[in-house]
Design an enzyme around this catalytic site. Structure first.
Site, PDB file in Angstrom:
ATOM      1  CB  CYS A 400      -3.643  -4.170   0.623  1.00 37.13           C
ATOM      2  SG  CYS A 400      -2.376  -4.802   1.733  1.00 37.13           S
ATOM      3  CG  HIS A 527      -0.997  -0.529  -0.999  1.00 42.74           C
ATOM      4  ND1 HIS A 527      -2.204  -0.145  -0.487  1.00 42.74           N
ATOM      5  CD2 HIS A 527      -0.487  -1.433  -0.132  1.00 42.74           C
ATOM      6  CE1 HIS A 527      -2.422  -0.778   0.659  1.00 42.74           C
ATOM      7  NE2 HIS A 527      -1.391  -1.567   0.892  1.00 42.74           N
ATOM      8  CD  GLU A 529      -2.945   2.342  -3.088  1.00 46.49           C
ATOM      9  OE1 GLU A 529      -3.000   1.422  -3.922  1.00 46.49           O
ATOM     10  OE2 GLU A 529      -3.098   2.163  -1.854  1.00 46.49           O
TER      11      GLU A 529
HETATM   12  N1  GLN Z   1      -4.336  -5.726   7.401  1.00 47.10           N
HETATM   13  C1  GLN Z   1      -3.876  -6.416   6.247  1.00 47.10           C
HETATM   14  C2  GLN Z   1      -2.466  -6.945   6.410  1.00 47.10           C
HETATM   15  O1  GLN Z   1      -1.752  -6.501   7.267  1.00 47.10           O
HETATM   16  C3  GLN Z   1      -3.965  -5.545   5.018  1.00 47.10           C
HETATM   17  C4  GLN Z   1      -2.983  -4.430   5.017  1.00 47.10           C
HETATM   18  C5  GLN Z   1      -3.313  -3.341   4.039  1.00 47.10           C
HETATM   19  O2  GLN Z   1      -4.407  -3.295   3.487  1.00 47.10           O
HETATM   20  N2  GLN Z   1      -2.396  -2.430   3.816  1.00 47.10           N
HETATM   21  O3  GLN Z   1      -2.044  -7.781   5.665  1.00 47.10           O
END
Ligand code: GLN
Length: 563
Positions: A400, A527, A529
């Site tokens: 992310c 994600h 995970e």
């Molecule tokens: N801050 C980034 C976004 O909002 C990444 C978000 C995250 O890593 N969950 O896109």
């Protein structure tokens, strides 16, 4: 529906979630279908607006629910796919009651905590318990309800009252209360103290609930005379006093409960003690898992470069996913936490010593992981870590924010766009390589991100990630972000060698990037995970660990040959 309620006493942080998940697992191993509900008595509607620093990670579900991390424990232990409704908060309950009040549903009545809030809690529990979450049709047999906080907290009072009423309405055969408590020892060779547990059970009983079982947390196994005392003063048969002492890893907890015949006591209380069900729970898989974990000798050094350091709970699912992948490779994960700000040259948040130590740790690691995050703290350091991994061909895995970081790094150092940035960190950047997604909201933070399970289509079968995902054409993973890679610049990136090998169904949203000239340089917007399981590690995490230990090519070749 049979209910198993798990409450906690004395102190928080006793591992109530792990105990409750383990209870669910033991029942599942008896052949029962199990679902779970976590109650969080705070006023937030969900965990989405809470800091991982204060409250641990925000766990994301398939349906986009941003929930307490304990739901992750339930999904991992019980192999469930829960819904946002499985996490009940005070905020959610009050909102539903207040909406009804505004609609006029209670017209003429005084709306009160008792009975309106307590009724809403009961109704919510009874309807959520019937949602199938294990891939089968129809409701489960048993619903494990974990009540967050400790008994006696002011904010959990309406829940306790609602649960008392629920226990009465469903009847004694359908309700089992397990109270998790602490048995501390004072001094080095002191006595095991039962008073805190006695007091918290007394508190519970004053509220109209009597525990059927006690799960006592302690450092060392509790002694027989401690058990007798607890039994006598807490009004719980000695056979129903379970000891959950410290164990080398949490996969021992279900085994510990099974060894004390917890299933027998619970099934008896729930009037489910048929010979078929009561046969010893089949926990062979978990026995192997726990033993494998205990006996791991070789380790792999993983540098985790993030905003919060050493706080396992803030990145709990990432830590678990690393463990699952390592176990599959018979390796012990050795996670070296690096505060991203320590990597920066002149950070007001660091010292020269910490800076030197952070770089030494990074250089010693076999691989680098930059997990998700929000806000600009440590971003510079994360970019330095991505740059180090890219230039030195050290396996890099960006999740992310970690993927967005690798895009910024590439833009700055390969494309030469020195001021390239995400508009999250610099609204005026001349090269906005990561931008705010059009469907987001800048004024409302709760539940307005791109959330939950979304499909990623692989653009080519010839990339590491698609091969790790068993050559599938697409993959469904969970998301939680507001920003995305700017589709305008994809041509420039790809020409320079950074490939976007996974995109969403529109083709405009970048989901996976790879650098084919590098042994493992992978960024994912999702994600992975959250869907990793002890026996089914996330394929990208597995690829990362295999790459870190030089086994990736061998693995992929073997897979290609079908062996
Ligand atoms: N801050 C980034 C976004 O909002 C990444 C978000 C995250 O890593 N969950 O896109």
């Amino acid at each position: 529906m049979k209910y198993v309620l798990v409450t906690g006493g004395v102190v928080s942080g006793l591992g109530k979630g792990v105990t409750a998940s383990s209870i669910g697992l033991v029942l599942k191993a008896c052949g029962l279908r199990v679902t779970s509900i976590k109650i969080d008595p705070y006023l937030n509607m969900d965990a989405g607006t809470m800091s991982p620093f204060e409250h641990g990670e925000v766990f994301v579900l398939d349906d986009g629910g941003e929930v307490d991390l304990d739901l992750g424990n339930y999904e991992r232990f019980l192999d469930l796919t829960l819904t946002r409704e499985n996490n009940i908060t005070t905020g959610k309950i009050y909102q539903s009651v207040l909406e009804k009040e505004r609609r006029g549903d209670y017209l003429g009545k005084t709306v009160q905590v008792v009975p309106h809030i307590t009724d809403a809690i009961k109704n919510h529990i009874e309807s959520v318990a019937t949602i199938p979450v294990d891939g089968q049709e129809g409701p489960a047999d048993v619903c494990v309800i974990e009540l967050g906080g400790t008994v006696g907290d002011i904010e959990s009072m309406p829940f306790i009252e609602a649960l008392r009423q629920l226990s009465f309405s469903v009847g004694p055969d359908n309700f089992c209360l397990i109270h998790v408590s602490l048995v501390p020892v004072l001094g080095v060779v002191g006595e095991q103290k039962t008073k805190p547990t006695q007091h918290s059970v007394r508190e519970l009983r004053a509220l109209g609930l009597t525990p059927h079982l006690l799960a006592c947390r302690s450092a060392q196994p509790i002694l027989d005379n401690t058990k007798e005392k607890l039994s006598q003063f807490c009004h719980v048969p000695a056979g129903n006093i379970l000891n959950v002492h410290d164990v080398p890893n949490i996969w021992h907890v279900p085994l510990l409960l099974r060894n004390q015949n917890a299933h027998h006591s619970i099934l008896k209380q729930l009037n489910l003690l048929s010979p078929r069900i009561a046969a010893a729970p089949d926990l062979r898989d978990w026995t192997n898992l726990a033993a494998t974990h205990d006996n791991l000798t070789n380790s792999v050094k993983i540098a985790m470069v993030g905003k919060y350091v050493g706080l396992t709970d803030s990145y709990l699912s990432v830590v678990k996913a690393l463990l699952h992948a390592c176990i599959a490779c018979s390796l012990k994960p050795s996670i070296d936490w690096i505060a991203a700000t320590d990597l920066e040259d002149e950070s007001s948040k660091s010292t020269p010593e910490a800076h030197a130590a952070a770089w030494e740790t990074l250089r010693k690691a076999s691989c680098v992981l930059v997990p998700g995050g929000f806000g600009d703290r440590g971003v510079k350091g994360m970019i330095l870590a991505a740059n180090y991994a890219r230039e030195n061909k050290v396996p890099y895995f960006g999740i992310c924010l970690g993927m967005q970081i690798s895009v910024i790094e590439f833009a700055r150092n390969v494309l030469g766009w020195e001021k390239a940035n995400s508009t999250e960190f610099d609204d005026g950047t001349p090269n906005p390589v990561v931008i705010f997604m059009p469907e987001g909201s800048k004024t409302h933070m709760g539940s307005t991100m791109r959330l939950g399970s979304r499909r990623t289509l692989f653009q080519t079968p010839d990339c590491i990630t698609s091969r790790m995902y068993h050559n599938s054409k697409y993959v469904d993973e969970r998301h939680r972000h507001r920003y995305e890679v700017n589709p305008e610049f994809i041509g420039a990136f790809e020409e320079a060698g950074l490939k976007f090998v996974g995109k969403d169904e529109t083709g405009n949203r970048m989901e996976i990037l790879e650098l084919p000239s590098h042994p493992f340089y992978v960024g994912v917007q999702f994600h992975p995970e959250f869907k990793s399981r002890p026996r089914r590690p996330s394929p990208v995490f597995l690829g990362f660990i295999l790459a870190a230990t030089g086994q990736l090519n061998f693995y992929l070749e073997k897979q290609q040959n079908g062996s």
